[in-house]
Design a protein around this motif. Structure first.
Motif, PDB file in Angstrom:
ATOM      1  N   UNK A 295      70.326  38.319  33.359  1.00 53.06           N
ATOM      2  CA  UNK A 295      71.242  37.178  33.541  1.00 53.06           C
ATOM      3  C   UNK A 295      70.503  35.900  33.171  1.00 53.06           C
ATOM      4  N   UNK A 296      71.092  35.122  32.272  1.00 51.90           N
ATOM      5  CA  UNK A 296      70.473  33.871  31.843  1.00 51.90           C
ATOM      6  C   UNK A 296      71.528  32.773  31.802  1.00 51.90           C
ATOM      7  N   UNK A 297      71.065  31.561  31.949  1.00 48.27           N
ATOM      8  CA  UNK A 297      71.970  30.414  31.880  1.00 48.27           C
ATOM      9  C   UNK A 297      71.200  29.185  31.445  1.00 48.27           C
ATOM     10  N   UNK A 298      71.904  28.255  30.852  1.00 49.52           N
ATOM     11  CA  UNK A 298      71.287  26.990  30.492  1.00 49.52           C
ATOM     12  C   UNK A 298      70.912  26.245  31.760  1.00 49.52           C
ATOM     13  N   UNK A 299      69.801  25.510  31.692  1.00 46.99           N
ATOM     14  CA  UNK A 299      69.300  24.830  32.876  1.00 46.99           C
ATOM     15  C   UNK A 299      70.039  23.530  33.110  1.00 46.99           C
TER      16      UNK A 299
ATOM     17  N   UNK B 291      83.910  24.158  33.203  1.00 45.54           N
ATOM     18  CA  UNK B 291      83.909  24.373  31.755  1.00 45.54           C
ATOM     19  C   UNK B 291      82.687  25.172  31.297  1.00 45.54           C
ATOM     20  N   UNK B 292      82.273  26.136  32.116  1.00 44.36           N
ATOM     21  CA  UNK B 292      81.113  26.977  31.779  1.00 44.36           C
ATOM     22  C   UNK B 292      81.609  28.218  31.054  1.00 44.36           C
TER      23      UNK B 292
ATOM     24  N   UNK C 240      77.574  21.229  33.395  1.00 43.99           N
ATOM     25  CA  UNK C 240      78.963  21.287  32.953  1.00 43.99           C
ATOM     26  C   UNK C 240      79.016  21.512  31.445  1.00 43.99           C
ATOM     27  N   UNK C 241      79.818  22.484  31.045  1.00 46.42           N
ATOM     28  CA  UNK C 241      79.904  22.834  29.636  1.00 46.42           C
ATOM     29  C   UNK C 241      78.791  23.758  29.170  1.00 46.42           C
ATOM     30  N   UNK C 242      77.971  24.256  30.127  1.00 39.60           N
ATOM     31  CA  UNK C 242      76.864  25.146  29.771  1.00 39.60           C
ATOM     32  C   UNK C 242      77.324  26.577  29.542  1.00 39.60           C
TER      33      UNK C 242
END
Length: 473
Positions: free
Chosen positions: A397-401, A339-340, A378-380
């Motif tokens: 490129x970035x993403x929630x930790x 669910x990303x 999950x869900x990030x």
């Protein structure tokens, strides 16, 4: 790697030699300049106190010489490390002019007999401009000048003049034999309220520049001479390290190739077991660990190849946005399963092209996207942006930790993520299947393509910035 170590050794050694030579040359020239300054100051003080007449004891027929010269020359025999005794020849060879002032600051007399290039009128004009600066000493158009107020020392000099030197006639008897013009000059000098002596220091300055040039040339020659033995000894100095690195690279390469065959056999046997007996948790574990080992060996081989200085990647110019989408398609399904949400945003100004090796860049992007999918909760959210700046193209490129409860895994120094086998959270990394080597391979790939990659933590997100040279299609 060996060539890089050799260059660093030579750079560090020559940097030390450079610092030493600059320090020595600088110290020698500073001390020399200070010594010259002290000598110039000594001469000016002597000339001022003797009214510009440093010739020595009085002689019959010259009213402008008295025994004060002898006394002042005796004072200058006191030496220190920056000042030596000034001989009479040096005093007589000094080029200077003298100007006397009355109490109102008006010039009453000039003497340019000690310098050919300055006339009486020129001496008057320069003396007025020197006095207009409001300082008693300083520099002016190649002259160092000193102004002495004779009133402040009149009490001392009057006592000396009032007592004639033993064995000489008194002043009145001596003056009686001089012409009226010389007597007038002597009277004007004695009545002057101040005296200014300007000394030509152009020769001293030329000597300073000459010594500076010679010492700098000698320093450069010494530097070049030292470069030869340092270059010769560099190979011997790094030989043990180079041998160790070479053995390590050889081991990794050999181990990687040797492990490929058993891993392929294990994978094939796992497929056969699933074909005859169906899929089970044991076959799934075998397959997962096989894939994990394959990824580890691939990254180790990549690092080994990138460490070789002789490796030359074939670069080409290609559009980077289609490659990003192509690589991401391999991770779209795992991201959807967790669910990303994903946002891939090309540059607003249009499609951007880079000059790099397409295959290695695809591997680098795979490493970044694989980490993003593994460590995004999950869900990030994962975001990939492309932007152009001057002659560069940046892929951000970035993403929630990832987080457990309320504590997010944010390394204090995000750049440490590129260290080999470094993991911010080793327990979680093992669960995710990481070895802490993927980002090291990513940095090596970026460097081999003439780019760079960095990491930072911002507002609960981890951000990787890949910078590459822009290409034109």
């Amino acid at each position: 790697m060996v060539k890089t170590l050799k260059r660093k050794f030579i750079f560090a050694s020559m940097l030390a030699v450079t610092i030493l030579l600059v320090t020595l040359v600088g110290a020698i020239n500073i001390l020399y300049c200070y010594s010259v300054y002290r000598q110039e100051k000594t001469r000016l003080e002597l000339f001022c106190e003797t009214d510009g007449m440093p010739e020595g004891p009085s002689e019959p027929g010259d009213p402008l010489r008295d025994n004060r010269s002898d006394q002042l020359l005796m004072k200058n025999k006191q030496k220190d490390m920056f000042r030596r005794h000034m001989t009479m020849d040096e005093a007589l060879s000094t080029r200077f002019f003298t100007v006397w002032f009355d109490e109102s600051g008006e010039i009453i007399l000039t003497d340019t007999s000690r310098i050919y290039a300055v006339t009486d009128e020129g001496a008057r004009q320069m003396a007025q401009e020197m006095r207009s600066q409001g300082k008693n000493t300083g520099l002016y158009q190649g002259f160092r000048y000193l102004f002495t107020d004779k009133k402040s020392s009149s009490s001392d000099t009057s006592q000396e003049e009032a007592q004639p030197e033993p064995g000489r006639e008194d002043g009145a008897a001596a003056d009686s034999v001089f012409s009226g013009e010389l007597q007038t000059q002597q009277a004007q000098i004695r009545q002057a309220a101040g005296v200014l002596v300007a000394m030509d220091i152009s020769a001293d300055r030329k000597n300073m520049l000459r010594i500076l040039g010679i010492s700098a040339l000698i320093a450069v020659l010494c530097w070049l001479i030292m470069l030869l033995p340092v270059n010769a000894l560099a190979a011997r100095a790094i030989a043990p390290t180079a041998l160790s690195i070479e053995r390590q690279k050889q081991f990794v390469t050999n181990a990687g190739h040797e492990l490929k065959t058993p891993l392929a056999i294990i994978q094939a046997n796992t497929d056969a077991l699933e074909l005859y007996n169906g899929e089970s948790k044991w076959t799934r574990n075998i397959r997962a660990q096989t894939v994990r080992l394959n990824g580890l060996m691939q990254n180790l081989l990549t690092l080994s190849r990138m460490d070789e200085d002789s490796l030359k990647l074939e670069k080409e110019v290609f559009a980077v946005d289609p490659l990003i989408q192509e690589v991401w398609d391999n991770f779209a399904e795992p991201a959807a399963g967790r669910k990303i949400s994903v946002r891939i945003m090309p540059d607003d100004s249009g499609e951007q092209s880079v000059c790099a090796n397409r295959e290695s860049l695809a591997q680098l992007l795979s490493i970044l996207f694989d980490n993003a999918v593994k460590y995004t909760p999950r869900g990030g959210e994962i975001e990939v942006r492309t932007c152009a700046e001057a002659e560069e193209v940046r892929i951000i490129q970035s993403n929630t930790l990832s987080a457990e409860g309320k504590t997010a895994v944010i390394p204090e120094d995000a750049d440490r993520l590129f260290e080999r086998f470094y993991r911010a959270d080793s327990d979680r990394s093992r669960k995710k299947g990481g070895y802490g080597i993927g980002l090291s391979a990513a940095r090596a790939i970026a460097g081999a393509n003439g780019g760079k990659i960095s990491a930072s933590a911002e507002n609960g997100r981890i951000v990787f910035t890949l910078t590459l040279k822009k290409g034109s299609v």
